[in-house]
Design a protein around this motif. Structure first.
Motif, PDB file in Angstrom:
ATOM      1  N   LYS A  16       0.828  -1.201   0.000  1.00 31.27           N
ATOM      2  CA  LYS A  16       0.000   0.000   0.000  1.00 31.27           C
ATOM      3  C   LYS A  16       0.867   1.258   0.000  1.00 31.27           C
ATOM      4  O   LYS A  16       0.565   2.232  -0.696  1.00 31.27           O
ATOM      5  CB  LYS A  16      -0.932   0.006   1.212  1.00 31.27           C
ATOM      6  CG  LYS A  16      -1.874   1.169   1.227  1.00 31.27           C
ATOM      7  CD  LYS A  16      -2.840   1.108   2.389  1.00 31.27           C
ATOM      8  CE  LYS A  16      -3.754   2.315   2.372  1.00 31.27           C
ATOM      9  NZ  LYS A  16      -4.640   2.354   3.517  1.00 31.27           N
ATOM     10  N   GLU A  19       2.139   1.872  -3.518  1.00 30.76           N
ATOM     11  CA  GLU A  19       1.084   2.387  -4.393  1.00 30.76           C
ATOM     12  C   GLU A  19       0.817   3.862  -4.120  1.00 30.76           C
ATOM     13  O   GLU A  19       0.616   4.647  -5.047  1.00 30.76           O
ATOM     14  CB  GLU A  19      -0.199   1.580  -4.206  1.00 30.76           C
ATOM     15  CG  GLU A  19      -0.125   0.178  -4.752  1.00 30.76           C
ATOM     16  CD  GLU A  19      -1.350  -0.650  -4.433  1.00 30.76           C
ATOM     17  OE1 GLU A  19      -2.294  -0.136  -3.787  1.00 30.76           O
ATOM     18  OE2 GLU A  19      -1.366  -1.829  -4.812  1.00 30.76           O
ATOM     19  N   GLU A  20       0.822   4.258  -2.851  1.00 30.52           N
ATOM     20  CA  GLU A  20       0.618   5.666  -2.496  1.00 30.52           C
ATOM     21  C   GLU A  20       1.766   6.530  -3.011  1.00 30.52           C
ATOM     22  O   GLU A  20       1.543   7.629  -3.527  1.00 30.52           O
ATOM     23  CB  GLU A  20       0.472   5.815  -0.984  1.00 30.52           C
ATOM     24  CG  GLU A  20      -0.837   5.300  -0.445  1.00 30.52           C
ATOM     25  CD  GLU A  20      -0.931   5.383   1.065  1.00 30.52           C
ATOM     26  OE1 GLU A  20       0.076   5.725   1.729  1.00 30.52           O
ATOM     27  OE2 GLU A  20      -2.013   5.101   1.592  1.00 30.52           O
ATOM     28  N   MET A  23       1.307   6.998  -6.701  1.00 34.70           N
ATOM     29  CA  MET A  23       0.222   7.940  -6.978  1.00 34.70           C
ATOM     30  C   MET A  23       0.696   9.378  -6.766  1.00 34.70           C
ATOM     31  O   MET A  23       0.434  10.253  -7.581  1.00 34.70           O
ATOM     32  CB  MET A  23      -0.972   7.636  -6.061  1.00 34.70           C
ATOM     33  CG  MET A  23      -2.166   8.576  -6.228  1.00 34.70           C
ATOM     34  SD  MET A  23      -2.194  10.048  -5.167  1.00 34.70           S
ATOM     35  CE  MET A  23      -2.106   9.376  -3.547  1.00 34.70           C
ATOM     36  N   ARG A  24       1.421   9.621  -5.691  1.00 37.60           N
ATOM     37  CA  ARG A  24       1.912  10.971  -5.403  1.00 37.60           C
ATOM     38  C   ARG A  24       2.941  11.431  -6.429  1.00 37.60           C
ATOM     39  O   ARG A  24       2.993  12.603  -6.770  1.00 37.60           O
ATOM     40  CB  ARG A  24       2.502  11.022  -4.001  1.00 37.60           C
ATOM     41  CG  ARG A  24       1.432  10.919  -2.937  1.00 37.60           C
ATOM     42  CD  ARG A  24       1.997  10.978  -1.544  1.00 37.60           C
ATOM     43  NE  ARG A  24       0.911  10.868  -0.582  1.00 37.60           N
ATOM     44  CZ  ARG A  24       0.898   9.985   0.402  1.00 37.60           C
ATOM     45  NH1 ARG A  24       1.898   9.150   0.578  1.00 37.60           N
ATOM     46  NH2 ARG A  24      -0.126   9.944   1.229  1.00 37.60           N
ATOM     47  N   VAL A  33      -7.178  16.947  -6.311  1.00 41.13           N
ATOM     48  CA  VAL A  33      -6.660  16.114  -5.239  1.00 41.13           C
ATOM     49  C   VAL A  33      -7.377  16.402  -3.929  1.00 41.13           C
ATOM     50  O   VAL A  33      -7.988  17.454  -3.757  1.00 41.13           O
ATOM     51  CB  VAL A  33      -5.140  16.316  -5.042  1.00 41.13           C
ATOM     52  CG1 VAL A  33      -4.363  15.857  -6.259  1.00 41.13           C
ATOM     53  CG2 VAL A  33      -4.804  17.741  -4.707  1.00 41.13           C
ATOM     54  N   GLN A  70      -3.713  12.639  -0.131  1.00 38.02           N
ATOM     55  CA  GLN A  70      -4.308  11.345   0.183  1.00 38.02           C
ATOM     56  C   GLN A  70      -4.852  10.666  -1.060  1.00 38.02           C
ATOM     57  O   GLN A  70      -4.746   9.462  -1.205  1.00 38.02           O
ATOM     58  CB  GLN A  70      -5.442  11.517   1.194  1.00 38.02           C
ATOM     59  CG  GLN A  70      -6.136  10.228   1.553  1.00 38.02           C
ATOM     60  CD  GLN A  70      -7.224  10.452   2.584  1.00 38.02           C
ATOM     61  OE1 GLN A  70      -7.559  11.575   2.932  1.00 38.02           O
ATOM     62  NE2 GLN A  70      -7.779   9.376   3.073  1.00 38.02           N
ATOM     63  N   GLN A  71      -5.439  11.448  -1.970  1.00 35.21           N
ATOM     64  CA  GLN A  71      -6.148  10.853  -3.096  1.00 35.21           C
ATOM     65  C   GLN A  71      -6.109  11.791  -4.291  1.00 35.21           C
ATOM     66  O   GLN A  71      -6.241  13.001  -4.144  1.00 35.21           O
ATOM     67  CB  GLN A  71      -7.597  10.593  -2.675  1.00 35.21           C
ATOM     68  CG  GLN A  71      -8.454   9.941  -3.694  1.00 35.21           C
ATOM     69  CD  GLN A  71      -9.867   9.733  -3.152  1.00 35.21           C
ATOM     70  OE1 GLN A  71     -10.202  10.182  -2.065  1.00 35.21           O
ATOM     71  NE2 GLN A  71     -10.669   9.062  -3.915  1.00 35.21           N
ATOM     72  N   ASN A  72      -5.926  11.225  -5.468  1.00 35.88           N
ATOM     73  CA  ASN A  72      -6.016  11.968  -6.718  1.00 35.88           C
ATOM     74  C   ASN A  72      -7.370  11.626  -7.317  1.00 35.88           C
ATOM     75  O   ASN A  72      -7.605  10.486  -7.713  1.00 35.88           O
ATOM     76  CB  ASN A  72      -4.873  11.577  -7.655  1.00 35.88           C
ATOM     77  CG  ASN A  72      -4.847  12.399  -8.908  1.00 35.88           C
ATOM     78  OD1 ASN A  72      -5.778  13.131  -9.211  1.00 35.88           O
ATOM     79  ND2 ASN A  72      -3.773  12.278  -9.651  1.00 35.88           N
ATOM     80  N   THR A  73      -8.274  12.600  -7.386  1.00 37.68           N
ATOM     81  CA  THR A  73      -9.641  12.320  -7.837  1.00 37.68           C
ATOM     82  C   THR A  73      -9.857  12.596  -9.319  1.00 37.68           C
ATOM     83  O   THR A  73     -10.975  12.474  -9.808  1.00 37.68           O
ATOM     84  CB  THR A  73     -10.656  13.150  -7.022  1.00 37.68           C
ATOM     85  OG1 THR A  73     -10.352  14.535  -7.164  1.00 37.68           O
ATOM     86  CG2 THR A  73     -10.613  12.748  -5.559  1.00 37.68           C
TER      87      THR A  73
END
Length: 85
Positions: A16, A19-20, A23-24, A33, A70-73
């Motif tokens: 995990k 993967e983070e 993504m970053r 984001v 935290q998240q790329n939307t």
């Protein structure tokens, strides 16, 4: 016993984290984001380890660290393999 503990606890956590980090590293200007603190914004500029987010309708700009994402939307299109003729 140690091997079982490794595969149950440590390996999924390491996967995990990788993967983070991926993504970053893939964040680009224009991506939407969400930060760890819950701020939602659009990336305006990127420097080494910092990003500038534009939030809200009044175009407030906030500088944050890359690790705080935290998240790329932003929806990303996956490239489909070319069809063989």
């Amino acid at each position: 016993m140690i091997a079982v503990l490794y595969f149950i606890m440590f390996r999924p956590q390491q996967k995990k984290a990788k993967e983070e980090a991926k993504m970053r590293a893939a964040i680009e200007v224009g991506d939407d984001v969400v930060t760890i603190g819950g701020l939602v914004g659009t990336v305006v500029s990127i420097k080494d380890d910092t990003l500038v987010l534009e939030t809200g309708s009044d175009r407030s700009k906030i500088r944050i660290c890359r690790w705080a994402i935290q998240q790329n939307t932003t929806p990303k299109e996956e490239t489909a393999p070319a069809a063989k003729k």
